[in-house]
Design a protein around this motif. Structure first.
Motif, PDB file in Angstrom:
ATOM      1  N   ASP A   1       0.625  -1.036  -0.071  1.00 16.14           N
ATOM      2  CA  ASP A   1       0.018  -0.219   0.152  1.00 16.14           C
ATOM      3  C   ASP A   1       1.186   1.840  -0.010  1.00 16.14           C
ATOM      4  O   ASP A   1       1.980   1.421   0.847  1.00 16.14           O
ATOM      5  CB  ASP A   1      -0.739  -0.206   0.911  1.00 16.14           C
ATOM      6  CG  ASP A   1      -2.042   1.056   1.121  1.00 16.14           C
ATOM      7  OD1 ASP A   1      -2.389   1.481   0.680  1.00 16.14           O
ATOM      8  OD2 ASP A   1      -1.515   2.141   2.407  1.00 16.14           O
TER       9      ASP A   1
ATOM     10  N   LYS B   1       0.317   4.263   1.352  1.00 12.55           N
ATOM     11  CA  LYS B   1       0.125   5.125   1.905  1.00 12.55           C
ATOM     12  C   LYS B   1       1.220   4.224   3.638  1.00 12.55           C
ATOM     13  O   LYS B   1       2.077   5.061   3.926  1.00 12.55           O
ATOM     14  CB  LYS B   1      -1.130   5.286   3.255  1.00 12.55           C
ATOM     15  CG  LYS B   1      -2.115   5.735   2.559  1.00 12.55           C
ATOM     16  CD  LYS B   1      -3.612   6.316   2.700  1.00 12.55           C
ATOM     17  CE  LYS B   1      -4.361   4.865   2.628  1.00 12.55           C
ATOM     18  NZ  LYS B   1      -4.552   4.288   1.545  1.00 12.55           N
ATOM     19  N   PHE B   2       1.427   3.208   3.552  1.00 15.96           N
ATOM     20  CA  PHE B   2       2.424   2.483   4.245  1.00 15.96           C
ATOM     21  C   PHE B   2       3.577   2.325   4.308  1.00 15.96           C
ATOM     22  O   PHE B   2       4.729   2.653   4.934  1.00 15.96           O
ATOM     23  CB  PHE B   2       1.931   0.675   4.909  1.00 15.96           C
ATOM     24  CG  PHE B   2       3.268  -0.180   4.672  1.00 15.96           C
ATOM     25  CD1 PHE B   2       3.428  -0.019   6.360  1.00 15.96           C
ATOM     26  CD2 PHE B   2       3.702  -1.413   3.794  1.00 15.96           C
ATOM     27  CE1 PHE B   2       3.868  -0.772   6.653  1.00 15.96           C
ATOM     28  CE2 PHE B   2       4.512  -1.663   4.926  1.00 15.96           C
ATOM     29  CZ  PHE B   2       4.758  -1.635   5.991  1.00 15.96           C
TER      30      PHE B   2
ATOM     31  N   GLN C   1      -3.236  12.016   4.774  1.00 15.39           N
ATOM     32  CA  GLN C   1      -3.237  10.917   4.762  1.00 15.39           C
ATOM     33  C   GLN C   1      -1.514   9.441   4.969  1.00 15.39           C
ATOM     34  O   GLN C   1      -2.384   9.078   5.666  1.00 15.39           O
ATOM     35  CB  GLN C   1      -3.219  10.536   3.337  1.00 15.39           C
ATOM     36  CG  GLN C   1      -4.549  10.916   2.593  1.00 15.39           C
ATOM     37  CD  GLN C   1      -4.477  10.405   0.562  1.00 15.39           C
ATOM     38  OE1 GLN C   1      -3.965  10.888  -0.069  1.00 15.39           O
ATOM     39  NE2 GLN C   1      -4.778   9.589   0.110  1.00 15.39           N
TER      40      GLN C   1
ATOM     41  N   ALA D   1      -1.286   7.549   8.280  1.00 14.55           N
ATOM     42  CA  ALA D   1      -0.629   5.863   7.631  1.00 14.55           C
ATOM     43  C   ALA D   1       0.736   5.566   9.369  1.00 14.55           C
ATOM     44  O   ALA D   1       0.860   5.104   9.453  1.00 14.55           O
ATOM     45  CB  ALA D   1      -0.190   5.518   6.942  1.00 14.55           C
TER      46      ALA D   1
END
Length: 426
Positions: free
Chosen positions: A132, A134-135, A392, A396
């Motif tokens: 992902d 964001k991760f 965002q 995260a």
């Protein structure tokens, strides 16, 4: 009233989005005009004399070394070695990214520089591997904070200059805390990757591959050995070590790896000069601001106030930690060290803390500020690379924030983690 004018105008300028170095200088100037007891020349004098320091010369050279090594092919080779070590584990790419940031931290001395150098390569690579976005971005932004904990570290140089502590001792004291923070980040990366089913590389770790990638990265991995070995071997000072790092980085980038050319150097010098100018404006303005605080006896008042709250050592150090975490959200790391060290160091020493240990506590606290909005610089660098919004990315990175808080508490309450290696160097 003087205190209100000083901090009130500073807060006002920050709200107006004035750059922090300029805001510090203007608030100092406004207070000088308000009191009328200090000549205006005080600010000009502090801006010049505060940066006229031999130990402080290490800062521009470490900045230049980081720029050279970030563009000289070192990042990719460090990742290949880290990937050979942990790439086949669950979440191997994420873990390799964190390990690469730890390696690069031992070269650059800067959190944002680490994010920029590693993030440009690893965020797109992690996304291609199915992670992902964001991760992936949060992982690089959090791991980049280690850049100011594992030596060499620009904030440690500033703390050594302001607090009168040995910069060499600060460097050696940061090694174990840096690994503790890195270990906490690795733990969360593994847990999250296991939850999401992020698998490692199919091939098993082999000594042959580790040996091959180690050999390819050897010119990068030897840099921390040269810097710390030279300092503790009495061969050169931390400032001279920064110069050695620049020369070595140029040799590695131009000749050993061949990924730099002479045509690249003007832009590298220009970028380094711009960063150095920004840093030195902050240092000069923050020094003048801090000197004005001392003249008004504000550090003494703050110390007396904090000691009046409680005599319990644990409560007081937790209050100091909370203060540093809040300050790290709103103030540049270097400015915070220059302003707060004269206020907090005497309190810490009075509580029985070693100045070197307290310096590491300050640096780790303020390193967390790199990932906390609204000022979190690593968040902005990561956002610029990935295209994610700050909101965002801030959500995260929350688990990594708590992992770093856990590490901070360990470092704070177990002094040996910072001081043990120094006992061998004495």
């Amino acid at each position: 009233m003087t205190t209100i004018v000083l901090f009130g105008t500073f807060a006002l300028f920050l709200l107006l989005s004035v750059p922090i170095g300029i805001a510090l200088g203007l608030s100092t100037l406004a207070t000088i005009f308000y009191t009328g007891a200090i000549p205006v020349q005080f600010l000009m004098k502090e801006l010049v004399t505060s940066v006229d320091s031999f130990p402080l010369m290490a800062v521009p050279f470490f900045i230049l070394a980081g720029e050279i090594m970030g563009k000289g092919g070192i990042s990719e080779r460090l990742f290949n070695f880290a990937n050979a070590l942990v790439g086949n584990k669950t979440g191997g790419f994420a873990m390799a990214t964190i390990v690469t940031c730890m390696f690069f931290a031992a070269i650059s001395g800067s959190g944002p520089a680490t994010v920029a150098a590693i993030g440009g390569i690893m965020i797109p690579a992690m996304v291609r591997q199915g992670y992902d976005k964001k991760f992936a971005t949060a992982t690089v932004a959090a791991a980049g904070s280690i850049g100011v904990i594992i030596p060499p570290s620009i904030p440690m140089v500033i703390y050594g200059v302001v607090g009168g502590a040995s910069i060499g001792d600060m460097f050696i004291a940061g090694i174990i805390p840096g690994f503790i923070v890195g270990g906490a980040l690795l733990a969360w990366a593994y847990i999250y990757s296991r939850q999401q089913g992020y698998k490692g590389l199919a091939e098993k770790t082999s000594l042959a591959n580790i040996g091959k990638t180690f050999w390819e990265a050897k010119w990068a991995l030897v840099i921390p050995v040269i810097i710390l070995g030279g300092i503790y071997g009495g061969i050169f000072t931390p400032t001279e070590a920064a110069v050695i790092a620049v020369v070595y980085g140029m040799i590695a980038g131009l000749f050993l790896y061949g990924e730099l050319s002479i045509k690249d150097m003007p832009k590298i010098f220009a970028d380094s000069a711009l960063t150095t100018a920004t840093v030195l404006i902050i240092v000069g303005s923050a020094t003048a601001f801090g000197r004005l605080l001392t003249i008004e006896q504000i550090p003494t008042q703050v110390a007396n106030f904090m000691l009046s709250i409680s005599e319990n050592e644990i409560i007081l150090i937790l209050l100091i930690t909370l203060l540093l975490l809040i300050v790290g959200c709103f103030m540049d790391t270097l400015a915070a060290i220059i302003i707060l060290t004269p206020i907090l160091l005497p309190i810490a020493v009075n509580l029985g803390y070693d100045p070197i240990h307290f310096g590491i506590i300050m640096v780790v606290n303020l390193a967390i500020g790199f990932i906390t909005p609204p000022l979190g610089v690593n968040l902005f660098v990561g956002s610029g690379i990935s295209g994610l919004s700050i909101e965002q990315l801030s959500r995260a990175i929350i688990p990594y924030f708590f992992a770093m808080i856990f590490s901070l508490l360990m470092i704070t309450f177990i002094p040996e983690l910072s001081l043990w290696l120094i006992s061998f160097a004495e």
